[in-house]
Scaffold this active site. Structure first.
Site, short mmCIF file in Angstrom:
data_model
loop_
_atom_site.label_atom_id
_atom_site.label_comp_id
_atom_site.label_asym_id
_atom_site.label_seq_id
_atom_site.Cartn_x
_atom_site.Cartn_y
_atom_site.Cartn_z
CG ASP A 139 -2.08 0.59 1.01
OD1 ASP A 139 -2.34 1.81 0.55
OD2 ASP A 139 -3.27 -0.17 1.23
CG HIS A 168 -5.25 3.75 0.57
ND1 HIS A 168 -4.68 2.40 0.30
CD2 HIS A 168 -6.35 3.45 -0.23
CE1 HIS A 168 -5.74 1.70 -0.48
NE2 HIS A 168 -6.67 2.48 -0.52
CB SER A 175 -9.56 0.60 -0.50
OG SER A 175 -8.49 0.86 -1.81
#
Ligand SMILES: *[C@@H]1O[C@H](CO)[C@@H](O)[C@H](O)[C@H]1NC(C)=O
Ligand SMILES: *[C@@H]1O[C@H](CO)[C@@H](O)[C@H](O)[C@H]1NC(C)=O
Ligand SMILES: *[C@@H]1O[C@H](CO)[C@@H](O)[C@H](O)[C@H]1NC(C)=O
Ligand SMILES: *[C@@H]1O[C@H](CO)[C@@H](O)[C@H](O)[C@H]1NC(C)=O
Length: 776
Positions: free
Chosen positions: A144, A217, A550
């Site tokens: 990520d 994220h 996600s």
């Protein structure tokens, strides 16, 4: 009992935030042909004896086509080979060198989230699952944007020493040193060589060349999977509660492969390569994108195969709503593909019109509110603008004189939701109604941390509001932010996906596999940007609420870690099977889970086996296991040539030319059955032609000895015959095979029907969805 995972709050993911274009594919000055990055897959066993080591051989092969090219990375686990930047002609030449298995151009991937802001808190506390104690031996690798290690979610209090099997590292770099890791965050690496070649040199004022998360994220996904318990998680004062990941005692290793301008194959494969060598047990991958049409030209399919072959479960996001049908990403049958559902929480914002009507939308606006008594003028963005950009409230498009003091309707599609509100605010507007203009996007209602009073309303409600605005001379409205609602029913609702239809690449494999919470999810956040991700947002939070597949993917990654802890010997396929066959696809009242866009029953093309039920998954009774050999047989059934099989699997294998392979026989926990539709010229004529498909499956008993009986749904258009109808298992890990035959009439193109097959011993229900489709 269903445990609701995690939760939290909200936001969404707009893929278009990431749709910037890199200037060309090449930033290098090159007078001749443009170069791009290629992944070169070598047959290591063919290394000529003159080379004492394979890297010298790779280098020599590369130099034979280009004097100046350098290797970006060499790979040894995911593939044997390397990545490099060369011209297309050089790539062709290289492809013809001895020992070269394949030369695949690099793909750029996107995170399956849109960061629009928001906040909210979670109010729920979570039941502990017994297995979570043992999960401290399980290591979850997260591919990520890196990690913000200082937040409490990475607290390692109470965790024992790092598992002995661990071979990874905590790599130091900008704003990151070895003390950034601990017994929770046990490894951190970053990969940027491919990114710099494509996007230009990293500006360390903007992003850190280290595992430090400058985006948010990666911090969000890794804490969703395995964040430690934090007792008062709150976002900007919204309701506070306890936050924890799915497997709060599991260890995390972060592989930063995504940067502010995207994620590139060469880096991603390097991340996979190291994660496999380091000894992770689960890999969580909330990204995806333009994969090739075949498994052997899809680097992500190849990398995930390598991980699976090493016993690592790969959980990946199915992608967010797109305009096209049949566009589930990460759909290789060895990947656990996760779609998103809502949770039972809502953040309502009400639009009240001058005609007395009220419509519910969503928002997380936190500042000064509008009056609920005094209504103000409401206008379209287009009617207070000189051009068509106004309809979408694009920056600079609204005329302040005409916007001042009004509520503006902005259409979805060309601007981020929070950004559109900001444009209205900057032009003097005092409220925004955000809605879709047409039916082409499947985006659900995501509450954002807007910077002015706002409501995101459904297409349908938007149309009613527009009808009112169009029908009176001086339309007026106000927007009232409601309180957070819990216990919202029905939930979950399938988010992001509209009925996508059959898996395009392999219609016999149903994808996504299952859904998990992915809307308005609260988890850890970076200190580098505010909750909206907009640069002018100076707020800083330890938690943030965002949405997307996600967010659902790491829920499943964490749950898979719990299952791995409870059943250390289970293969990735067995773990996936237990998550799928115990998932639920109906509400307590028996009605099928709904689709957020249509508010009608969703289908297995949307939710796969259904919504994950972690407690049931711990004790599935039976599993559909699969080995590397099963996946190779699957590739044989697709008629792959030996080189293609080698590209995917790194193995030399020639399919047995006398054996009958069938794609539908892959031992999968769900059934997708594509029938031929009647052809257009002969509508009606072929109706009575029946078609028969037979799939074979093998069940492994992972419970006590038991006798299972089958039941299948009755469908008019398809006869379903299972043989045998009962299976007796006398001992643990005993295997039994059955066949299902589907006999269907020939129906119109595009027809879809659904059914379910269940094995039960009275205690366990081992359920599989069946999706029938008719196409040409
Ligand atoms: C590592 O970073 C921490 C926090 O930023 C700092 O306190 C510490 O001195 C650093 N250690 C080294 C060895 O640089
Ligand atoms: C709109 O057009 C008027 C007249 O041409 C111009 O003065 C104004 O700046 C324009 N406004 C915007 C926001 O484009
Ligand atoms: C190939 O398949 C046939 C039919 O299933 C089988 O009889 C034969 O043993 C197989 N050959 C090899 C080399 O596995
Ligand atoms: C299908 O077969 C049935 C019974 O044999 C017959 O009545 C019907 O007309 C046939 N339909 C078509 C479209 O041929």
């Amino acid at each position: 009992m269903k445990i609701f995972l995690f939760i939290l709050v909200q936001s969404f993911v707009l893929l278009n935030l990431f749709h910037f274009h890199l200037a060309g594919t090449d930033h290098e000055i090159s007078q001749q042909r443009p170069k791009r990055t290629y992944i070169i897959h070598m047959d290591k066993s063919n290394k000529p004896a003159v080379f004492d080591d394979h890297v010298n051989w790779y280098d020599s092969s590369l130099k034979s086509v280009s004097d100046s090219a350098e290797m970006l990375y060499t790979y040894d686990n995911v593939i044997h080979g390397f990545s490099t930047r060369i011209t297309e002609e050089e790539a062709h030449l290289l492809n013809n060198q001895p020992g070269v298995v394949s030369v695949i151009p690099e793909t750029r991937y996107e995170l399956h989230t849109t960061r629009t802001p928001d906040f909210l808190g979670l109010k729920e506390s979570y039941s502990l699952i017994a297995a979570s104690d043992k999960a401290s031996d399980v290591i979850i690798g997260v591919l990520d944007t890196g990690v913000w290690p200082e937040i409490e979610s990475y607290d390692d209090k109470g965790l024992g020493p790092v598992p002995k099997s661990w071979k990874g590292k905590c790599e130091a770099g900008k704003n990151f040193n070895s003390s950034s890791c601990n017994r929770k965050l046990i490894g951190a690496r970053s990969f940027y060589k491919g990114y710099e070649k494509e996007a230009g040199r990293i500006d360390e004022k903007v992003e850190s060349k280290s595992p430090r998360d400058d985006d948010g994220h990666g911090t969000h996904t890794s804490t969703t999977a395995a964040g430690s318990h934090v007792s008062s998680a709150s976002v900007l004062g919204y309701a506070s509660g306890t936050a924890r990941g799915m497997a709060p005692t599991a260890r995390v290793a972060t592989y930063k492969v995504c940067w502010l301008k995207g994620c590139f194959d060469s880096d991603l494969i390097a991340g996979f390569d190291k994660a496999i060598a380091d000894g992770v047990h689960i890999l969580s991958m909330s990204l995806g994108g333009g994969s090739g049409t075949e498994y052997h030209s899809d680097i992500l399919a190849i990398a995930t195969f390598a991980a699976t072959a090493r016993g690592i479960l790969v959980s990946a996001s199915a992608g967010n709503s797109g305009p096209y049908h049949g566009t589930v990403f990460n759909a290789a049958p060895w990947i656990t593909t996760v779609g998103a559902g809502t949770i039972d929480r809502d953040f309502p914002a009400y639009v009240k019109l001058g005609n007395g009507q009220e419509y519910k939308g969503v928002s997380l606006y936190k500042g000064k509110q509008l009056s609920d008594k005094v209504l103000v003028p409401i206008v379209y963005g287009a009617s207070v603008s000189n051009d068509s950009d106004g309809a979408f409230c694009l920056p600079g498009s609204l005329i302040p004189k005409k916007t001042k003091g009004k509520i503006v309707i902005c259409f979805h599609g060309r601007n981020g939701r929070v950004q559109a509100g900001l444009v209205v605010k900057d032009a003097g507007g005092i409220g925004m109604i955000y809605t879709r203009d047409d039916d082409s996007h499947g985006e659900e209602l995501v509450a954002d941390a807007h910077l002015l009073p706002a409501a995101f309303v459904s297409l349908e409600k938007g149309l009613e509001i527009r009808r009112y605005v169009d029908s009176v001379a001086n339309p007026t409205a106000t927007i009232i932010q409601g309180a957070t609602k819990l216990g919202v029913q029905p939930s979950p609702i399938v988010a992001s996906f509209r009925s996508r239809g059959p898996n395009r690449r392999t219609p016999e494999i149903l994808k996504p596999d299952l859904i998990a919470p992915g809307v308005n999810i609260l988890a850890g956040w970076t200190g580098a940007v505010g909750p909206s991700g907009l640069s002018l947002d100076k707020r800083r939070v330890n938690f943030n609420i965002i949405s997307g597949t996600s967010m659902s993917c790491p829920h499943v990654s964490g749950l898979a870690a719990l299952l791995k802890a409870a059943h250390p010997k289970w293969s990735p396929a067995a773990i996936r099977s237990s998550l799928m066959t115990t998932a639920y696809s109906t509400y307590k009242n028996g009605k099928t889970i709904e689709d957020v866009v249509t508010a009608r029953a969703a289908t297995p093309f949307d939710f796969g086996a259904g919504h994950v039920d972690p407690v049931a998954a711990l004790d599935p009774g039976l599993v559909y296991d699969a080995t590397v050999e099963d996946y190779i047989n699957f590739l044989c059934a697709l008629d792959y040539a030996p080189e293609q099989i080698k590209t995917v699997t790194k193995r030399d294998f020639t399919c047995n030319s006398t054996k009958k392979y069938s794609v539908g026989d892959l031992n999968y926990p769900s059934f997708a059955v594509p029938f031929k539709a009647e052809s257009e010229e002969e509508v009606g004529a072929t109706k009575n032609v029946s078609q028969t498909m037979t799939y074979t499956r093998t069940l492994t008993n992972v419970g006590a000895p038991a006798k299972y009986e089958v039941s299948v749904s009755k469908i008019d258009s398809v006869k379903i015959l299972v043989k045998p109808k009962s299976l007796s298992f006398k001992k643990a890990y005993e295997k039994k095979t059955y066949t299902v035959t589907f006999v269907a009439s020939t129906l119109q193109w595009g027809t879809k029907h659904f059914g379910r097959l269940e094995w039960s011993d009275g205690k366990h229900i081992v359920g599989s969805p069946i999706a029938f489709s008719w196409s040409l």
